[in-house]
Design a protein around this motif. Sequence first.
Motif, PDB file in Angstrom:
ATOM      1  N   ASP A  91      29.250  37.130  66.463  1.00  0.00           N
ATOM      2  CA  ASP A  91      28.738  36.885  65.112  1.00  0.00           C
ATOM      3  C   ASP A  91      29.698  37.277  63.995  1.00  0.00           C
ATOM      4  OD1 ASP A  91      25.947  36.039  65.868  1.00  0.00           O
ATOM      5  OD2 ASP A  91      26.005  38.028  66.791  1.00  0.00           O
ATOM      6  N   GLY A  92      30.680  38.112  64.289  1.00  0.00           N
ATOM      7  CA  GLY A  92      31.626  38.546  63.275  1.00  0.00           C
ATOM      8  C   GLY A  92      32.682  39.438  63.899  1.00  0.00           C
ATOM      9  N   VAL A  93      33.677  39.826  63.105  1.00  0.00           N
ATOM     10  CA  VAL A  93      34.713  40.712  63.624  1.00  0.00           C
ATOM     11  C   VAL A  93      34.823  41.961  62.759  1.00  0.00           C
ATOM     12  CG1 VAL A  93      36.146  38.982  64.763  1.00  0.00           C
ATOM     13  CG2 VAL A  93      36.537  39.486  62.349  1.00  0.00           C
ATOM     14  N   GLU A  94      35.165  43.054  63.427  1.00  0.00           N
ATOM     15  CA  GLU A  94      35.545  44.265  62.719  1.00  0.00           C
ATOM     16  C   GLU A  94      37.040  44.486  62.950  1.00  0.00           C
ATOM     17  OE1 GLU A  94      33.267  47.975  61.998  1.00  0.00           O
ATOM     18  OE2 GLU A  94      34.556  48.776  63.585  1.00  0.00           O
ATOM     19  N   VAL A  95      37.780  44.577  61.878  1.00  0.00           N
ATOM     20  CA  VAL A  95      39.215  44.834  61.961  1.00  0.00           C
ATOM     21  C   VAL A  95      39.414  46.348  61.981  1.00  0.00           C
ATOM     22  CG1 VAL A  95      41.452  44.468  60.863  1.00  0.00           C
ATOM     23  CG2 VAL A  95      39.690  42.690  60.708  1.00  0.00           C
ATOM     24  N   HIS A  96      40.064  46.838  63.024  1.00  0.00           N
ATOM     25  CA  HIS A  96      40.199  48.291  63.202  1.00  0.00           C
ATOM     26  C   HIS A  96      41.366  48.820  62.367  1.00  0.00           C
ATOM     27  CE1 HIS A  96      39.682  52.200  64.690  1.00  0.00           C
ATOM     28  NE2 HIS A  96      39.593  51.975  65.985  1.00  0.00           N
ATOM     29  N   GLY A  97      41.006  49.354  61.203  1.00  0.00           N
ATOM     30  CA  GLY A  97      42.012  49.943  60.320  1.00  0.00           C
ATOM     31  C   GLY A  97      41.878  51.451  60.220  1.00  0.00           C
ATOM     32  N   ALA A  98      41.262  52.062  61.220  1.00  0.00           N
ATOM     33  CA  ALA A  98      40.967  53.503  61.173  1.00  0.00           C
ATOM     34  C   ALA A  98      41.651  54.249  62.309  1.00  0.00           C
ATOM     35  CB  ALA A  98      39.443  53.708  61.246  1.00  0.00           C
ATOM     36  N   HIS A  99      41.413  55.559  62.323  1.00  0.00           N
ATOM     37  CA  HIS A  99      41.683  56.462  63.444  1.00  0.00           C
ATOM     38  C   HIS A  99      43.146  56.512  63.885  1.00  0.00           C
ATOM     39  CE1 HIS A  99      37.157  55.861  64.467  1.00  0.00           C
ATOM     40  NE2 HIS A  99      37.353  56.642  63.414  1.00  0.00           N
ATOM     41  N   GLY A 100      44.050  56.166  62.960  1.00  0.00           N
ATOM     42  CA  GLY A 100      45.465  56.322  63.247  1.00  0.00           C
ATOM     43  C   GLY A 100      46.101  55.202  64.030  1.00  0.00           C
ATOM     44  N   GLN A 113      35.434  44.524  67.731  1.00  0.00           N
ATOM     45  CA  GLN A 113      36.458  45.219  66.951  1.00  0.00           C
ATOM     46  C   GLN A 113      37.831  44.856  67.503  1.00  0.00           C
ATOM     47  OE1 GLN A 113      37.413  49.508  67.402  1.00  0.00           O
ATOM     48  NE2 GLN A 113      36.641  49.727  65.311  1.00  0.00           N
ATOM     49  N   ILE A 114      38.674  44.263  66.661  1.00  0.00           N
ATOM     50  CA  ILE A 114      40.010  43.844  67.103  1.00  0.00           C
ATOM     51  C   ILE A 114      41.025  44.922  66.724  1.00  0.00           C
ATOM     52  CG2 ILE A 114      39.538  41.393  67.265  1.00  0.00           C
ATOM     53  CD1 ILE A 114      40.540  40.984  64.468  1.00  0.00           C
ATOM     54  N   THR A 155      34.251  42.804  58.768  1.00  0.00           N
ATOM     55  CA  THR A 155      34.191  44.182  58.287  1.00  0.00           C
ATOM     56  C   THR A 155      35.502  44.864  58.654  1.00  0.00           C
ATOM     57  OG1 THR A 155      33.159  44.977  60.335  1.00  0.00           O
ATOM     58  CG2 THR A 155      31.685  44.329  58.544  1.00  0.00           C
ATOM     59  N   VAL A 156      35.793  45.939  57.952  1.00  0.00           N
ATOM     60  CA  VAL A 156      36.991  46.735  58.239  1.00  0.00           C
ATOM     61  C   VAL A 156      36.565  48.173  58.452  1.00  0.00           C
ATOM     62  CG1 VAL A 156      39.250  47.509  57.427  1.00  0.00           C
ATOM     63  CG2 VAL A 156      38.445  45.213  56.846  1.00  0.00           C
ATOM     64  N   ARG A 157      37.021  48.756  59.545  1.00  0.00           N
ATOM     65  CA  ARG A 157      36.776  50.186  59.756  1.00  0.00           C
ATOM     66  C   ARG A 157      37.968  50.956  59.213  1.00  0.00           C
ATOM     67  NH1 ARG A 157      34.490  53.575  65.066  1.00  0.00           N
ATOM     68  NH2 ARG A 157      33.047  54.753  63.766  1.00  0.00           N
ATOM     69  N   LEU A 158      37.674  52.014  58.456  1.00  0.00           N
ATOM     70  CA  LEU A 158      38.720  52.764  57.773  1.00  0.00           C
ATOM     71  C   LEU A 158      38.549  54.265  57.953  1.00  0.00           C
ATOM     72  CD1 LEU A 158      38.701  50.893  54.338  1.00  0.00           C
ATOM     73  CD2 LEU A 158      40.566  50.818  56.011  1.00  0.00           C
ATOM     74  N   SER A 159      39.668  54.946  58.088  1.00  0.00           N
ATOM     75  CA  SER A 159      39.674  56.403  57.924  1.00  0.00           C
ATOM     76  C   SER A 159      40.003  56.671  56.470  1.00  0.00           C
ATOM     77  CB  SER A 159      40.726  57.052  58.836  1.00  0.00           C
ATOM     78  OG  SER A 159      40.332  57.037  60.180  1.00  0.00           O
ATOM     79  N   VAL A 160      38.970  56.901  55.662  1.00  0.00           N
ATOM     80  CA  VAL A 160      39.215  57.087  54.229  1.00  0.00           C
ATOM     81  C   VAL A 160      39.736  58.485  53.928  1.00  0.00           C
ATOM     82  CG1 VAL A 160      37.579  55.315  53.485  1.00  0.00           C
ATOM     83  CG2 VAL A 160      36.795  57.676  53.786  1.00  0.00           C
ATOM     84  N   VAL A 218      36.318  41.036  51.915  1.00  0.00           N
ATOM     85  CA  VAL A 218      35.707  41.478  53.177  1.00  0.00           C
ATOM     86  C   VAL A 218      34.208  41.676  52.950  1.00  0.00           C
ATOM     87  CG1 VAL A 218      37.848  42.585  53.950  1.00  0.00           C
ATOM     88  CG2 VAL A 218      36.083  43.961  52.847  1.00  0.00           C
ATOM     89  N   ASP A 219      33.446  41.581  54.023  1.00  0.00           N
ATOM     90  CA  ASP A 219      31.986  41.582  53.905  1.00  0.00           C
ATOM     91  C   ASP A 219      31.346  42.950  54.073  1.00  0.00           C
ATOM     92  OD1 ASP A 219      31.497  38.642  53.642  1.00  0.00           O
ATOM     93  OD2 ASP A 219      32.538  38.639  55.573  1.00  0.00           O
ATOM     94  N   GLY A 220      32.097  43.922  54.567  1.00  0.00           N
ATOM     95  CA  GLY A 220      31.536  45.250  54.753  1.00  0.00           C
ATOM     96  C   GLY A 220      32.614  46.248  55.118  1.00  0.00           C
TER      97      GLY A 220
END
Length: 660
Positions: free
Chosen positions: A164-173, A103-104, A220-225, A250-252
């Motif tokens: 194997d892949g990256v998660e872009v940290h777009g969550a949690h403020g 997670q970046i 993937t992108v992590r989000l606070s929806v 994005v893939d997930g």
Amino acid sequence: MHYKNTFKQGKIGNLTLKNRIVMPPMGTNLAGIEGEVTDHLIAYYEERAKGGTGLIIVEFTCIEYEYGKGFVRQLRLDEDRFIPGIHRLANAIHKYGAKAFVQIHHAGRQSNSSLINGKQIVAPSNVACAAVGEEPRELTTKEIKELVNKFVQAAVRCKQAGIDGVEVHGAHGYLINQFLSPEANVRTDEYGGSFENRMRFLKEIIVGIREKCGEDYPITVRLSVDEFIDGGIDLELGKAICRYLEKLGVDGLHISCGTYDSMDKMIESPLFEQGWRVYLAEEVKKEVNIPVITVGSIREPQFVENILAEEKADFVAIGRGLIADPEWVKKTKEGREAEIRKCINCLHCLHSVTGNLHVRCSINARTGRELEFKELQRLPSNKNRHVVIVGGGPGGMEAARTLSLKGYDVTLFEKENKLGGQLHLVSDPIYRKKMTWHISYLSNEMKRLNIDVRLNTEATVEDITAYNPYAVLLATGGRPRLPQVEGNDLEHVYTYEDVVLQGKVFTKNKVTVVGSGMTCHGTVRRLAEAGNAVTFVEIPTKASKRIGSDTRQRLLDKLKNINVDIVTDHKLERILPNSTIVQDLVSGKYREIESEYVIVAMGIEAYNPLEEPLRDKMENMFVLGDAVGYGSLGEATRDGFEKAYLLESIVTQDREKGKL
């Protein structure tokens, strides 16, 4: 297979995962002082991969150390020199067939000046995060373009390292979340204002990663929806962001919620129901056709299976559940559900890392210490020895479990008619269910390992010495601590044990409860629900320090809703036959509270009646847990595990000391 959906292969982009269980990113403080991968960090993740997890998303990893740091010992990928460490970590995870993402991350306004060498924190706008309390400097357009490139370069390094892949940290403020949120982003240039402009920063990052890493490299992108803050992202806006990201390719999507300003939603206390935020992923899944990962206090295998069977999500992230039991997946697959050490949401892990320690777990003493305490080695068959344990609380049972796995014969005495000790004092309905999981786990281990458990037996010196044991562990626990004030011995003064364990009933009385902590709050609630007029005098105790501010406020709000009179910032002065006298800590003024009964819930003090009489009769005798005065589940578990794991070494050391 009973859990056919859980153990069905799944795909994120072109990457095939062996099952549907994801370990989400969680900060560990196991990185080195410069942000490098350490052997301890590798051992921690390797244990979770070995336990059967399908995808491990490595904890938030900094893409810019100068301003982006969010943690004391945060992993880094802002320079090429960190690639070899990440490569070693990837290899350790891959050994067991698990896949690895990283997670970046950039903290933005949720960093603080002490983390970044006294510099002013940065953000899309100079809007402060209330929880941090520092005003950020607004990023220039040039700086934003540079940050886009730094996110992209971090992803390139992930690919080079064999991740194997990256998660872009777009969550949690954090920074990307700040750009997305109308509350944090009030820019008027190309990166703020309209929905498209607020999305631009994340869009450029995604497009840049695609260009540099290729179309087939999973993102993937992590989000606070839902941020759960006024003026921030709500679920409708969150769903719009998800639809936009799907069109970007994005893939997930990894669906979460909350920010530092709504921390109790971001990292749940014991008062939240299992899986309470699955509905967020379920709503997003209705909007998109790419894989959706759900998360949030999910603990039971059947609960996971139901989420997947009902198509509320495509993958289920189990975070603290894998901190508590790295073998959660393996045990589920093998039908050993009763052997799963389920997380109880006590927040011990969070308090550890925010207290500048490495990640720790109150019910798994090996967490973060996998290199120190490797797999248990059984005694040689000719060294079969007997150990007596007195006390069937968590410390005593953890010691019994560990000793049995090492090959000792163990007899455990418990004076009550059930195992669990102080764990039975938890009375909040939601938290009690979680604590019951742990009592059941430990009790099941006693049966599974054929430990000789003697309930309803208060051990005597004669009982113990009759076994001629190799060692004795005294885990006799604690007893309620009484305040050292005038009147503490009056007839109308009781303890929380009288209410919770002994079932003392009070109805329609004026009751004053003095103390703090989870047990105290549960005692207050029980008394109020029984129809008493309850005044709660909150006195800080050791136990109360283990409750976060958000949890404490939720507990107080619950009590207010059932008409409890709450008195804070006072000290107990004395107890009279018909009233209680307290003093305001600010004004110094005294207040008299009419009290027909006074209940004291101020924690425990060590109770250890056997040590002295056994001292001259037993060579290898050790006291552990609350009987030493530790007073918390985490300390009791750790003490029981360590003394059992290291028993032979401790005995040898003691003998050598005796020779000096």
